[in-house]
Design a protein around this motif. Sequence first.
Motif, mmCIF file in Angstrom:
data_model
loop_
_atom_site.group_PDB
_atom_site.id
_atom_site.type_symbol
_atom_site.label_atom_id
_atom_site.label_comp_id
_atom_site.label_asym_id
_atom_site.label_seq_id
_atom_site.Cartn_x
_atom_site.Cartn_y
_atom_site.Cartn_z
ATOM 1 N N PHE A 236 0.831 -1.198 0.000
ATOM 2 C CA PHE A 236 0.000 0.000 0.000
ATOM 3 C C PHE A 236 0.871 1.256 0.000
ATOM 4 O O PHE A 236 0.585 2.226 -0.710
ATOM 5 C CB PHE A 236 -0.895 -0.047 1.241
ATOM 6 C CG PHE A 236 -1.912 1.029 1.324
ATOM 7 C CD1 PHE A 236 -2.985 1.067 0.453
ATOM 8 C CD2 PHE A 236 -1.804 2.010 2.294
ATOM 9 C CE1 PHE A 236 -3.931 2.060 0.531
ATOM 10 C CE2 PHE A 236 -2.753 3.011 2.378
ATOM 11 C CZ PHE A 236 -3.819 3.035 1.501
ATOM 12 N N LEU A 237 1.934 1.242 0.790
ATOM 13 C CA LEU A 237 2.767 2.431 0.964
ATOM 14 C C LEU A 237 3.868 2.575 -0.085
ATOM 15 O O LEU A 237 4.469 3.631 -0.199
ATOM 16 C CB LEU A 237 3.403 2.428 2.352
ATOM 17 C CG LEU A 237 2.444 2.662 3.525
ATOM 18 C CD1 LEU A 237 3.059 2.195 4.825
ATOM 19 C CD2 LEU A 237 2.052 4.127 3.613
ATOM 20 N N THR A 238 4.153 1.508 -0.835
ATOM 21 C CA THR A 238 5.209 1.644 -1.836
ATOM 22 C C THR A 238 4.640 1.704 -3.257
ATOM 23 O O THR A 238 4.757 2.713 -3.932
ATOM 24 C CB THR A 238 6.230 0.490 -1.755
ATOM 25 O OG1 THR A 238 5.521 -0.748 -1.738
ATOM 26 C CG2 THR A 238 7.071 0.589 -0.498
ATOM 27 N N THR A 239 3.995 0.644 -3.709
ATOM 28 C CA THR A 239 3.537 0.613 -5.108
ATOM 29 C C THR A 239 2.029 0.747 -5.244
ATOM 30 O O THR A 239 1.527 0.976 -6.329
ATOM 31 C CB THR A 239 3.925 -0.720 -5.770
ATOM 32 O OG1 THR A 239 3.248 -1.768 -5.065
ATOM 33 C CG2 THR A 239 5.411 -0.951 -5.708
ATOM 34 N N ASN A 240 1.304 0.542 -4.153
ATOM 35 C CA ASN A 240 -0.155 0.521 -4.170
ATOM 36 C C ASN A 240 -0.691 -0.464 -5.217
ATOM 37 O O ASN A 240 -1.688 -0.199 -5.892
ATOM 38 C CB ASN A 240 -0.701 1.930 -4.402
ATOM 39 C CG ASN A 240 -2.148 2.054 -3.946
ATOM 40 O OD1 ASN A 240 -2.681 1.156 -3.287
ATOM 41 N ND2 ASN A 240 -2.793 3.145 -4.309
ATOM 42 N N GLY A 241 0.008 -1.581 -5.372
ATOM 43 C CA GLY A 241 -0.475 -2.622 -6.274
ATOM 44 C C GLY A 241 0.127 -2.546 -7.680
ATOM 45 O O GLY A 241 0.085 -3.506 -8.413
ATOM 46 N N GLY A 242 0.668 -1.409 -8.032
ATOM 47 C CA GLY A 242 1.149 -1.213 -9.386
ATOM 48 C C GLY A 242 2.608 -1.552 -9.547
ATOM 49 O O GLY A 242 3.179 -2.125 -8.635
ATOM 50 N N PRO A 243 3.241 -1.213 -10.641
ATOM 51 C CA PRO A 243 2.614 -0.673 -11.854
ATOM 52 C C PRO A 243 1.763 -1.728 -12.561
ATOM 53 O O PRO A 243 2.091 -2.897 -12.479
ATOM 54 C CB PRO A 243 3.810 -0.275 -12.710
ATOM 55 C CG PRO A 243 4.940 -1.077 -12.197
ATOM 56 C CD PRO A 243 4.687 -1.338 -10.756
ATOM 57 N N GLY A 244 0.732 -1.272 -13.198
ATOM 58 C CA GLY A 244 -0.269 -2.220 -13.707
ATOM 59 C C GLY A 244 -0.881 -2.887 -12.500
ATOM 60 O O GLY A 244 -1.305 -2.214 -11.580
ATOM 61 N N ASP A 245 -0.875 -4.194 -12.461
ATOM 62 C CA ASP A 245 -1.290 -4.904 -11.261
ATOM 63 C C ASP A 245 -0.185 -5.831 -10.800
ATOM 64 O O ASP A 245 -0.425 -6.823 -10.129
ATOM 65 C CB ASP A 245 -2.556 -5.725 -11.534
ATOM 66 C CG ASP A 245 -3.790 -4.850 -11.533
ATOM 67 O OD1 ASP A 245 -3.932 -4.060 -10.585
ATOM 68 O OD2 ASP A 245 -4.581 -4.933 -12.475
#
Lengths: 296, 274
Positions: A236-245
Amino acid sequence: MHKVLNNKLAIFLFVFPGILLFALTFLAPIILSGYYSFRDTLAPGTNSTFIGLGNYTELLFHDSRFWLSLRNAVLLGLGFIIIQHPIAIFFAVMLDRIGGKAEKWFRTIFFIPSVISVVVISKMWLSLLDPTFGVFNKLLDSVGLGALKHAWLGDSSTALVSMLVILIWAGFGWGLLFYYAGVKGIPEDLYEAASLDGASGFKLHLRITVPLLMPVITVQITLAMITALKQMEMVFLTTNGGPGDSTQFLAVYLYNKAFSASQYGYANAISILFIAVCLLFTYLSNKLTRSDATEY
Amino acid sequence: MKKNTKIMLWLFFLIIAAVQLFPFIWLVNFSFTSSSEFYSSSILKWPDVPQWQNYINAWVDGKFARYFFNSFFVTAVTIVLTVVLSLTLGYAFTRMQWKLRSLFFTVILLGIMIPIHATLLPNFAIFKSLGLTDSYLGLILPYTAVSVPLGTFMLTGFLRSIPKAMEESAVIDGANIYRIVFGIIAPLTAPALVTIVVTTFLNCWNEFIMASTFLSKDSLKTLPFSVMNFTGQYSSDYGSQFAVMVLTSVPAIIIYAIFNEQITKGVTAGAVKG
């Protein structure tokens, strides 16, 4: 004695507050989640209609993100098991061998990352892996490998692996501690007997330490899979799921569905499936652990 | 072990410790530099002039004192509640005789397996309707609820290993159940209780996602938000951002240094008993 332990008022006073708290923060939410999961709610408390299993069929049959999140959790769990755990076992054995003050000092030092707030760890690694000023790229530059410089967390081909590195670093202390405790529980005379039989060094540990650690290892493997499944804050705090998924995980996905995408009902259906998957994992691994435990 | 092997092992451990702690060393190092030095090509850099101002910014703009107090208060109350509830539940589950015992024990243990992230959304709705969001209680309740199952589990394991003779003689001396639990059992389980205190402390002190979901009022925010305060408008001021991260980490490291033995002992006891 019997009379004292049968004291109904005492039992009530001892159990009720805990059960009430549990009901309020675990049971009620799950029931409420179940309720919302059958509705097309946009935000908690707003009008919505009953849509039956609509959210679930959408999730299971049309939502590739859901399956991608599960796949990522499995990959991460395998990463823990294949990379982190052997390293942790190796260090646990070495710590036990070195003995004395060094044993205590290094055990303390190796655990330090495990006591740091996840917010600090996330922001710190975001900086370490930053494409312009990050240490990793500076290191590559300084040894003449500048061509390999990379936006480690910003590129979908390296993001999940980078996440694995961060999580291995952050969780290493706990793994080490559990295996260390296991190694400490192995009686010294077993090693002496085995070395009389001519085993030494690596062979000694392969024949004595690893089999005797098996109960700890099976529990740790279960924990690794569950940790991977529950991954949230760091992502959540670094990529928030990304890039893309590429670094999508169930907890992050449901959080964003609820609070950013305004699909509250759908998010609750993810919650319910999330709980189901966690319980299934725990159940399966408990069964495995139990059948293993009888062998040793 | 041979002396040479021992020295090799020492060296190896030193190198690994340096590599492992490098991110922190780097963090502390650049918390003393100015932003221009930050972008230089060197990996570690002695600052031209140590930028103490970074730490003043961190303290002031990170609202460190306020958030520290909130973290301290929430964590302290959670620890007290967790210890009392785990002790009474653990005792009721292992020693006392009642019908629904195993059912309730299973229910409490479910709390270890259910991910808090899955209860986040509905809890937000429940807490909002009860007026618990934006209150200390809105953090203390879920933090305690998350800590109690593990605490109870650890205590039931510990209690089973304690012989019942002490309680029996106390009963003959006329002690009632409350005296037995709080006067006799509590001191006997002190090692397990301290482990519960330390793990609860680490979990609550560093918790972020529940706090960020249940709190919006600035005056109630906890320590991790000090760091978050530097991600928006100050995000290019890396010196201050790093300083606030160092400040946030220090309390947890100090507590760990003090209770380090206890964490190891607690985990060891748990792991050996399985």
